[in-house]
Scaffold this active site. Sequence first.
Site, PDB file in Angstrom:
ATOM      1  N   ASP A   9      -5.843  59.214 -63.072  1.00  0.00           N
ATOM      2  CA  ASP A   9      -5.524  60.216 -64.094  1.00  0.00           C
ATOM      3  C   ASP A   9      -6.760  61.087 -64.309  1.00  0.00           C
ATOM      4  O   ASP A   9      -7.885  60.664 -64.027  1.00  0.00           O
ATOM      5  CB  ASP A   9      -5.129  59.482 -65.383  1.00  0.00           C
ATOM      6  CG  ASP A   9      -5.026  60.403 -66.575  1.00  0.00           C
ATOM      7  OD1 ASP A   9      -4.285  61.394 -66.488  1.00  0.00           O
ATOM      8  OD2 ASP A   9      -5.702  60.133 -67.596  1.00  0.00           O
ATOM      9  N   LEU A  10      -6.553  62.288 -64.835  1.00  0.00           N
ATOM     10  CA  LEU A  10      -7.693  63.185 -65.070  1.00  0.00           C
ATOM     11  C   LEU A  10      -8.246  63.062 -66.494  1.00  0.00           C
ATOM     12  O   LEU A  10      -9.276  62.446 -66.721  1.00  0.00           O
ATOM     13  CB  LEU A  10      -7.287  64.633 -64.779  1.00  0.00           C
ATOM     14  CG  LEU A  10      -7.073  64.998 -63.309  1.00  0.00           C
ATOM     15  CD1 LEU A  10      -6.689  66.470 -63.170  1.00  0.00           C
ATOM     16  CD2 LEU A  10      -8.331  64.718 -62.481  1.00  0.00           C
ATOM     17  N   ASP A  11      -7.564  63.671 -67.450  1.00  0.00           N
ATOM     18  CA  ASP A  11      -8.101  63.761 -68.816  1.00  0.00           C
ATOM     19  C   ASP A  11      -8.216  62.386 -69.473  1.00  0.00           C
ATOM     20  O   ASP A  11      -7.259  61.613 -69.520  1.00  0.00           O
ATOM     21  CB  ASP A  11      -7.205  64.673 -69.658  1.00  0.00           C
ATOM     22  CG  ASP A  11      -7.164  66.086 -69.111  1.00  0.00           C
ATOM     23  OD1 ASP A  11      -8.143  66.824 -69.309  1.00  0.00           O
ATOM     24  OD2 ASP A  11      -6.166  66.442 -68.456  1.00  0.00           O
ATOM     25  N   GLY A  44      -0.802  64.792 -65.696  1.00  0.00           N
ATOM     26  CA  GLY A  44       0.221  65.582 -66.364  1.00  0.00           C
ATOM     27  C   GLY A  44      -0.025  67.068 -66.181  1.00  0.00           C
ATOM     28  O   GLY A  44       0.868  67.889 -66.425  1.00  0.00           O
ATOM     29  N   LYS A 196       4.611  59.078 -63.302  1.00  0.00           N
ATOM     30  CA  LYS A 196       3.542  59.090 -62.303  1.00  0.00           C
ATOM     31  C   LYS A 196       3.758  58.043 -61.208  1.00  0.00           C
ATOM     32  O   LYS A 196       3.420  58.268 -60.043  1.00  0.00           O
ATOM     33  CB  LYS A 196       2.185  58.877 -62.968  1.00  0.00           C
ATOM     34  CG  LYS A 196       1.729  60.031 -63.840  1.00  0.00           C
ATOM     35  CD  LYS A 196       0.346  59.766 -64.407  1.00  0.00           C
ATOM     36  CE  LYS A 196      -0.132  60.915 -65.286  1.00  0.00           C
ATOM     37  NZ  LYS A 196      -1.502  60.699 -65.787  1.00  0.00           N
ATOM     38  N   ASP A 219      -5.251  56.249 -69.377  1.00  0.00           N
ATOM     39  CA  ASP A 219      -5.631  56.037 -70.775  1.00  0.00           C
ATOM     40  C   ASP A 219      -4.516  56.326 -71.784  1.00  0.00           C
ATOM     41  O   ASP A 219      -4.586  55.891 -72.926  1.00  0.00           O
ATOM     42  CB  ASP A 219      -6.845  56.910 -71.131  1.00  0.00           C
ATOM     43  CG  ASP A 219      -6.495  58.397 -71.160  1.00  0.00           C
ATOM     44  OD1 ASP A 219      -5.911  58.895 -70.180  1.00  0.00           O
ATOM     45  OD2 ASP A 219      -6.795  59.057 -72.172  1.00  0.00           O
ATOM     46  N   ASN A 222       1.533  58.212 -70.827  1.00  0.00           N
ATOM     47  CA  ASN A 222       2.128  58.736 -69.598  1.00  0.00           C
ATOM     48  C   ASN A 222       1.564  58.049 -68.348  1.00  0.00           C
ATOM     49  O   ASN A 222       1.991  58.348 -67.236  1.00  0.00           O
ATOM     50  CB  ASN A 222       1.966  60.255 -69.499  1.00  0.00           C
ATOM     51  CG  ASN A 222       0.518  60.703 -69.432  1.00  0.00           C
ATOM     52  OD1 ASN A 222      -0.398  59.941 -69.716  1.00  0.00           O
ATOM     53  ND2 ASN A 222       0.297  61.953 -69.066  1.00  0.00           N
TER      54      ASN A 222
END
Length: 270
Positions: A9-11, A44, A196, A219, A222
């Site tokens: 995941d990114l953020d 996302g 995802k 985190d 999602n």
Amino acid sequence: MKPHLIAIDLDGTLLRDNKTISERTLNTINHVRKLGHHVMIATGRPFRASHVYYKQMGLDTPIVNYNGAYVHHPHDAAWGTFHSPLELNVAQQIIDTCGKYNIRNIMAQVKDEVFLQNYDEAIMEFLTFGTPPKIEIGHVREKLKTETTSILIHTKEEELDTIRHHLAKEVGNYIEHRTSGSPWNIIEIIKAGINKAVGVKKVAATYEIPEERIIAFGDEDNDLEMLTFAKYGVAMGNAIDEVKSAAYDVTNSNEEDGLAQFLEKFFKIS
């Protein structure tokens, strides 16, 4: 060690709070890739707002965007593009349902075209990160004429649960809806059955990697399906409690190089 697939995941996970990748994390990812493992992004965000990190890491894998509603390979068109949008009538019902409440904004995204109900400087800054999309402002219900990749509802924190309850009641069979908390307080809506993990499964099949050799980091809610699908679902130290409870393990936060720390230990990188 046999090749593993590492879905990130990114953020709040790969990215520090200032939206950058730390030098340690970047070096660790490069090291892991040199060992023959596959690193991919599952976010996302749309591709236009995530390709800068894809490029920075030098990735050559497919990418999962819009929480699984859009999956493609940036370097290989033959791999295929998997777009799973909301039906137009469902998108219209969502907008009608949310319009009954004192929401701050509605944003519908059709791949790289954005329909925004109300002009907002902070949202515009977010939208124009990376490759700016085509943006139309005002009357989303009227302007939207096609299937919709994703709908975002911006509201007050105290109204998140109420709106989600009514969405579940009105169109629950057709949608997946998740929240991103403070400071945005966003409800993210995509087609039912999409998440995802669906995208990660497609990529794992490409590399013939079984679930027992999949590592995933996240985190927020999602990320839940992705973390429970992977053999090694890792929650960040800053993750919400629900994600920590569902995870195989919990590492340090995104501000403390938690992702790098887990990979260094797992792959015995000194």
